[in-house]
Enzyme design. Structure first.
Site, PDB file in Angstrom:
ATOM      1  N   LYS A 181      20.152  48.474  52.243  1.00  0.00           N
ATOM      2  CA  LYS A 181      20.960  48.054  53.192  1.00  0.00           C
ATOM      3  C   LYS A 181      22.287  48.936  53.686  1.00  0.00           C
ATOM      4  CE  LYS A 181      25.103  46.008  52.666  1.00  0.00           C
ATOM      5  NZ  LYS A 181      25.762  46.126  54.062  1.00  0.00           N
ATOM      6  N   GLU A 256      27.975  57.118  43.631  1.00  0.00           N
ATOM      7  CA  GLU A 256      28.702  58.047  44.418  1.00  0.00           C
ATOM      8  C   GLU A 256      30.009  57.348  45.057  1.00  0.00           C
ATOM      9  OE1 GLU A 256      30.421  60.389  46.491  1.00  0.00           O
ATOM     10  OE2 GLU A 256      28.644  60.254  47.879  1.00  0.00           O
ATOM     11  N   CYS A 289      33.575  62.029  51.668  1.00  0.00           N
ATOM     12  CA  CYS A 289      34.012  62.289  50.292  1.00  0.00           C
ATOM     13  C   CYS A 289      34.426  63.303  49.574  1.00  0.00           C
ATOM     14  CB  CYS A 289      32.999  61.266  49.578  1.00  0.00           C
ATOM     15  SG  CYS A 289      31.460  61.995  49.522  1.00  0.00           S
ATOM     16  N   GLU A 384      42.722  58.034  47.845  1.00  0.00           N
ATOM     17  CA  GLU A 384      41.649  58.332  48.764  1.00  0.00           C
ATOM     18  C   GLU A 384      42.030  57.740  50.106  1.00  0.00           C
ATOM     19  OE1 GLU A 384      36.920  59.543  49.286  1.00  0.00           O
ATOM     20  OE2 GLU A 384      37.645  57.414  48.885  1.00  0.00           O
TER      21      GLU A 384
END
Length: 487
Positions: A181, A256, A289, A384
């Site tokens: 997906k 992750e 990331c 973040e």
């Protein structure tokens, strides 16, 4: 004319799901827009639990045959997929750039070749995957990696095809079947991957691609009792939701997640190199990331480092990612742009100073930003942002540098610039991170373990670590001289 085909930069892309070797439409669709100019590229099939069930059923039905396929044949098909990717690098590159806004030159020269390499690497690793037999009190032990079953792979929008194939390739190599997906903001190259895999001879149902929103089709996939593995790359809040969904079936997870990684610059570092490393953190408009978004610079060189960094950053060109001269493209979505700007506005209101940037540009572009005068416990240092926004703090000694570097909830990566190898050894040993780069950045090898500590993730992937996750690792113990002679 096929109403389910869209044309992106001259490339035809099917907007339907790929389930059981066939294209499958949905009742509803959702729009996919280009971050370059906001234009709608396609109306994408919007999957629900119905398509999730169909895709998992197709993967379950195809699993016995694919699991029984020899390692050599599996590897051959994976290499054939890599061949197909290489033949279509230009098409994949322009579609991906149009869909997610990353630089076309990067897609052509690095990202799409890496997609092919993902398949080749895991095909080759499969053929040499082994653990030497060993003895226990005269008994032999033999370790094997058995395919686990259908896998659900949920992938992000910042490097859609590369990160998808980083999961798809080892899952298929291990003998599993897959339901992929892609992120709803960048689904197009996953559809092209389905075409390439089918052309390469991958049996129907071994790879399925479904599209839609996480709250609709995503939840149905991650809670499905026939799913044996779930791998996700994305945000911490979504990971928590996936983990809760998978808990009822105890489905193993590989996660992750986000990062708030530091770049530590010591006074003994090559400052030109340190600035080079720092400027790299604006790659993909800061939507990486692994980016070292927190600069921690020794006080005695902070002023000079900042001056050189600003000079270099002012020379970067922001604009259309299809232009070879562009260095920074747009951010993925208006909602993401607003999120980035919200972080910056709150930081400025709390007393931060924008050395450069600090504001959006026209369209979905955000000015490369460096903020100073930020508190260690502030939101801008701790959370973040996932945009071209960096902070700079200073330290006076090694101990303080390590303390600041480790003082977040994350632990994905860290980058260190120093001219002292002994210092590098001391500092890296104490940094909380899944990957540490010393005097370099973003050097990656699929043999190496990859993953994060703390809220940056669960598990490791790469090399044998990937097979450990995507397989049921078995040990067979055989007694000595225990065979009955029926001859």
């Amino acid at each position: 004319m096929n109403k389910h085909l869209t044309t992106v930069a001259g490339v035809a892309v099917d907007t339907r799901h790929w389930i059981g070797g066939e294209r499958v439409a949905s009742t509803d669709t959702f729009p996919d827009a280009s971050p370059i100019d906001g234009s709608v590229l396609a109306d994408i099939a919007r999957g629900t639990a119905t398509e999730a069930d169909a895709a998992v059923a197709a993967a379950k039905a195809a699993f016995p045959g694919w699991a029984a396929t020899s390692r050599v044949e599996r590897a051959r098909i994976l290499h054939a997929i890599a061949d197909g990717v290489e033949k279509r690098i230009e098409e994949l590159a322009i579609v991906e750039t149009t869909d997610n806004g990353a630089l076309l030159r990067s897609h052509r020269r690095g990202v799409m070749p890496r997609v092919a390499h993902n398949f080749r690497f895991f095909a080759d690793w499969l053929l040499k995957l082994e653990h030497g037999d060993f003895e226990t009190r005269g008994h032999s032990n033999h370790v094997s990696w058995d395919p686990a079953g259908p896998c659900v792979l949920i992938t992000p929008w910042n490097a859609p095809l590369m990160l998808a194939t980083w999961k798809v390739a080892p899952a298929l190599a291990a003998g599993n079947t897959v339901v992929l997906k892609p992120a709803e903001w960048s689904p197009l190259t996953a559809s092209l991957l389905a075409d390439i895999a089918a052309e390469a001879g991958l049996p129907a149902g071994v790879l399925n691609v479904v599209q839609g929103y996480g709250s609709e089709i995503g939840d149905a996939l991650t809670s499905h009792p026939d799913v044996r593995r779930i791998s996700f790359t994305g945000s911490v809040p979504t990971a928590r939701r996936i983990a809760a969904s998978a808990a009822a079936n105890l489905t193993p997870l590989s996660l992750e997640l986000g990062g708030k990684s530091p770049l530590l610059v010591f006074a003994d570092a090559d400052l030109d190199l340190a600035v080079d490393l720092a400027v790299e953190q604006y790659d993909n408009a800061g939507q990486v990331c692994l980016a070292a978004t927190r600069f921690l610079v020794e006080e005695s060189v902070a002023e000079e480092f900042t001056r050189r960094f600003v000079d270099r950053t002012m020379g970067l060109r922001q604009g259309d990612p299809r232009d070879e001269a562009t260095d920074i493209g747009p951010n993925i979505h208006p909602g993401q742009l607003e999120k980035i700007d919200g972080f910056v506005r709150r930081a400025l209101a709390a007393g931060a100073r924008a050395v450069i940037g600090g504001h959006p540009e026209d369209g979905q572009y955000y000015a490369p930003t460096l903020l100073t005068d930020v508190a260690q416990d502030s939101e801008i240092v701790q959370e973040e942002v996932f945009g071209p926004v960096l902070t700079l703090q200073t330290f006076t000694d090694e101990e303080e540098a390590i303390r600041l570097a480790n003082d977040t909830r994350f632990g994905l990566a860290a980058t260190l610039a120093t001219g002292d190898p002994e210092r590098a050894e001391r500092v890296t040993a104490r940094l909380v991170a899944g990957t540490v780069w010393v005097n370099c950045f973003f050097v990656r090898d699929l043999q190496a373990p990859f993953g994060g500590s703390r809220l940056s993730g669960v598990g490791r992937e790469g090399g044998t670590w990937s097979f450990d996750f995507y397989c049921d690792v078995k040990n067979t113990v055989t007694a000595p001289n225990g065979w009955t002679n029926h001859g």
